[in-house]
Motif scaffolding. Structure first.
Motif, short mmCIF file in Angstrom:
data_model
loop_
_atom_site.label_atom_id
_atom_site.label_comp_id
_atom_site.label_asym_id
_atom_site.label_seq_id
_atom_site.Cartn_x
_atom_site.Cartn_y
_atom_site.Cartn_z
N ASP A 1 0.84 -1.20 0.00
CA ASP A 1 0.00 0.00 0.00
C ASP A 1 0.88 1.25 0.00
O ASP A 1 2.10 1.20 0.12
CB ASP A 1 -0.97 -0.01 1.19
CG ASP A 1 -0.27 -0.04 2.55
OD1 ASP A 1 0.87 0.47 2.66
OD2 ASP A 1 -0.85 -0.59 3.50
N ARG A 2 0.20 2.40 -0.14
CA ARG A 2 0.92 3.66 -0.30
C ARG A 2 1.83 3.97 0.89
O ARG A 2 2.99 4.39 0.71
CB ARG A 2 -0.09 4.80 -0.48
CG ARG A 2 0.54 6.19 -0.61
CD ARG A 2 -0.53 7.25 -0.76
NE ARG A 2 0.07 8.58 -0.84
CZ ARG A 2 0.43 9.29 0.21
NH1 ARG A 2 0.25 8.80 1.44
NH2 ARG A 2 0.96 10.49 0.06
N ASP A 3 1.34 3.76 2.11
CA ASP A 3 2.15 4.05 3.29
C ASP A 3 3.41 3.21 3.32
O ASP A 3 4.49 3.68 3.70
CB ASP A 3 1.33 3.82 4.56
CG ASP A 3 0.26 4.88 4.78
OD1 ASP A 3 0.34 5.94 4.11
OD2 ASP A 3 -0.64 4.65 5.60
N THR A 4 3.29 1.94 2.92
CA THR A 4 4.46 1.05 2.90
C THR A 4 5.44 1.48 1.82
O THR A 4 6.66 1.47 2.03
CB THR A 4 4.03 -0.41 2.67
OG1 THR A 4 3.11 -0.79 3.70
CG2 THR A 4 5.21 -1.34 2.69
N TRP B 1 9.07 6.30 -10.11
CA TRP B 1 7.94 5.37 -10.18
C TRP B 1 6.82 5.78 -9.25
O TRP B 1 5.64 5.73 -9.60
CB TRP B 1 8.43 3.97 -9.85
CG TRP B 1 7.39 2.89 -9.93
CD1 TRP B 1 7.00 2.21 -11.05
CD2 TRP B 1 6.63 2.34 -8.84
NE1 TRP B 1 6.04 1.28 -10.73
CE2 TRP B 1 5.79 1.34 -9.39
CE3 TRP B 1 6.59 2.60 -7.48
CZ2 TRP B 1 4.91 0.60 -8.59
CZ3 TRP B 1 5.70 1.87 -6.69
CH2 TRP B 1 4.88 0.88 -7.25
N LEU B 2 7.17 6.23 -8.05
CA LEU B 2 6.16 6.71 -7.11
C LEU B 2 5.39 7.89 -7.68
O LEU B 2 4.17 7.98 -7.56
CB LEU B 2 6.83 7.11 -5.78
CG LEU B 2 7.39 5.99 -4.91
CD1 LEU B 2 8.19 6.57 -3.74
CD2 LEU B 2 6.30 5.07 -4.39
N LEU B 3 6.11 8.80 -8.33
CA LEU B 3 5.47 9.97 -8.91
C LEU B 3 4.60 9.59 -10.11
O LEU B 3 3.46 10.03 -10.23
CB LEU B 3 6.54 10.99 -9.34
CG LEU B 3 7.37 11.63 -8.22
CD1 LEU B 3 8.48 12.50 -8.81
CD2 LEU B 3 6.49 12.46 -7.29
N ASP B 4 5.14 8.74 -10.98
CA ASP B 4 4.43 8.35 -12.20
C ASP B 4 3.13 7.61 -11.90
O ASP B 4 2.17 7.69 -12.66
CB ASP B 4 5.32 7.47 -13.09
CG ASP B 4 6.49 8.25 -13.68
OD1 ASP B 4 6.44 9.49 -13.66
OD2 ASP B 4 7.44 7.60 -14.14
N ASN B 5 3.12 6.86 -10.78
CA ASN B 5 1.95 6.05 -10.44
C ASN B 5 1.04 6.72 -9.41
O ASN B 5 0.12 6.08 -8.89
CB ASN B 5 2.39 4.67 -9.95
CG ASN B 5 2.92 3.80 -11.08
OD1 ASN B 5 2.15 3.16 -11.80
ND2 ASN B 5 4.23 3.80 -11.26
N GLY B 6 1.30 7.99 -9.11
CA GLY B 6 0.42 8.75 -8.25
C GLY B 6 0.47 8.39 -6.78
O GLY B 6 -0.46 8.69 -6.02
N HIS B 7 1.56 7.76 -6.34
CA HIS B 7 1.67 7.39 -4.92
C HIS B 7 2.14 8.56 -4.06
O HIS B 7 2.03 8.51 -2.83
CB HIS B 7 2.62 6.21 -4.76
CG HIS B 7 2.14 4.95 -5.40
ND1 HIS B 7 1.00 4.30 -4.99
CD2 HIS B 7 2.65 4.22 -6.43
CE1 HIS B 7 0.82 3.22 -5.74
NE2 HIS B 7 1.80 3.16 -6.61
N ALA B 8 2.71 9.58 -4.70
CA ALA B 8 3.19 10.75 -3.97
C ALA B 8 3.34 11.90 -4.94
O ALA B 8 3.38 11.71 -6.16
CB ALA B 8 4.52 10.45 -3.28
#
Length: 330
Positions: A9-12, A277-284
């Motif tokens: 999940d996002r927090d992890t 990858w986090l940015l591209d996939n909208g996680h942050a």
């Protein structure tokens, strides 16, 4: 790296990125201070291997145990050793985790579960079995993760340790951080098997090889191994394939390393790759990650100042923690 349904999940994900960034930024500060002459110590850079520590770090509880080796900064940070005490120990100061008497090769901080850092190749494996056996005898579900390099898989302690863990079904996860070089020797010159994980079959445990530069894949494999150990199902050998960006230690000319291979590995740096990858996939958002990096940098600044202003051990400490204080009864 593509989005996958079994991703954490996002927090992890953000927790893994925080661990990786803390390792990267700490390493960069150590190397910068060393090359500028601000500090003097023997230093073994873990750059390139951040994803592995983050992969198991988010699965462990505070009361779980970790054993690592002298190239262990990333493991120290993943298990939660406080920055101030860690930096002080690296710099040999009395406020360090071992009162400044252990240095980088002997970081120990039981309060966070970082039990042993050893300077002897392969020696952490039987020690980890001891922690695993203690948990088993005490009836707890604590897990021990022991980290070592590919060169250690050719040491007798590796084979004896895995054999014992397999027989007794110890709750130990054996993590081979395979950076393809045992000190100054390429793996192909010292190891007859292509995958170290193949050796697990000889000791009755699962063996799995994972791309140690893929944080999501590493998270999944480490999670399965930790869960298996915690459930009393025994040990696992995880071979996490990676690449160390720098030589065996600071000052190494790295003539034995293929220049094109090293260049390609550094261009594929897993930390900025995960960030993108986090940015591209909208996680942050960029703002969130930048704020996190600024917070880490400020904490490192504080730790460096604390360590540099701390005293060296007093001469009276020379024999403390070396010999036990014995009381002989008559």
């Amino acid at each position: 790296m593509s989005e996958r349904p079994d991703a954490p999940d996002r927090d992890t994900l953000l927790a893994m990125f925080e661990i990786q960034s803390r390792i990267k930024l700490c390493d960069e500060r150590f190397r910068s201070m060393l090359t500028s002459g601000q500090i003097q110590l023997i230093y073994y850079s873990p750059r390139g291997q951040e994803c592995i520590s983050a992969g198991w770090g988010v699965h462990l509880r505070p009361d779980d145990y970790v054993v690592t080796i002298y190239r262990g900064l990333h493991d120290h940070l993943a298990k939660g050793v406080p920055l101030r005490e860690l930096w002080a120990e690296f710099l040999g100061r009395a406020t360090g985790t071992c009162k400044g008497k252990g240095g980088p090769m002997h970081i120990t901080h039981p309060e966070s579960g970082l039990m042993v850092t050893t300077g002897i190749v392969g020696s952490g494996i039987p020690i980890a079995n001891g922690f695993g056996l203690a948990a088993q005898l005490n009836g707890t579900d604590q897990v021990t993760v022991v980290n070592f390099g590919d060169g250690a898989s050719n040491i007798g302690a590796f084979h004896e340790g895995l054999n014992m863990a397999g027989v007794w079904k110890l709750p130990v996860v054996f993590v081979c951080q395979n950076n393809l070089y045992g000190e100054h020797t390429p793996m192909a010159m010292s190891t007859p098997v292509e995958y170290i994980s193949e050796r697990a079959a000889s000791y009755g445990m699962p063996g799995v090889t994972v791309n140690g530069n893929d944080p999501v894949a590493t998270w999944k494999v480490m999670g399965e191994a930790v869960a298996r150990a915690r459930a009393g199902e025994g040990p696992t050998l995880v071979e996490a394939r990676t690449y160390r960006f720098h030589g065996h230690l600071m000052g190494d000319a790295m003539e034995y390393m293929d220049k094109d291979e090293r260049k390609a590995a550094m261009e594929a740096d897993p930390v900025p790759a995960f960030r993108a990858w986090l940015l591209d996939n909208g996680h942050a958002t960029e703002e969130q990650l930048a704020e996190l990096e600024e917070t880490i940098t400020a904490a490192i600044d504080d730790a460096v100042e604390f360590a540099m202003n701390s005293p060296y051990p007093d001469a009276d400490e020379l024999y403390t923690d070396v010999y036990a204080d014995l009381t002989v009864s008559k």
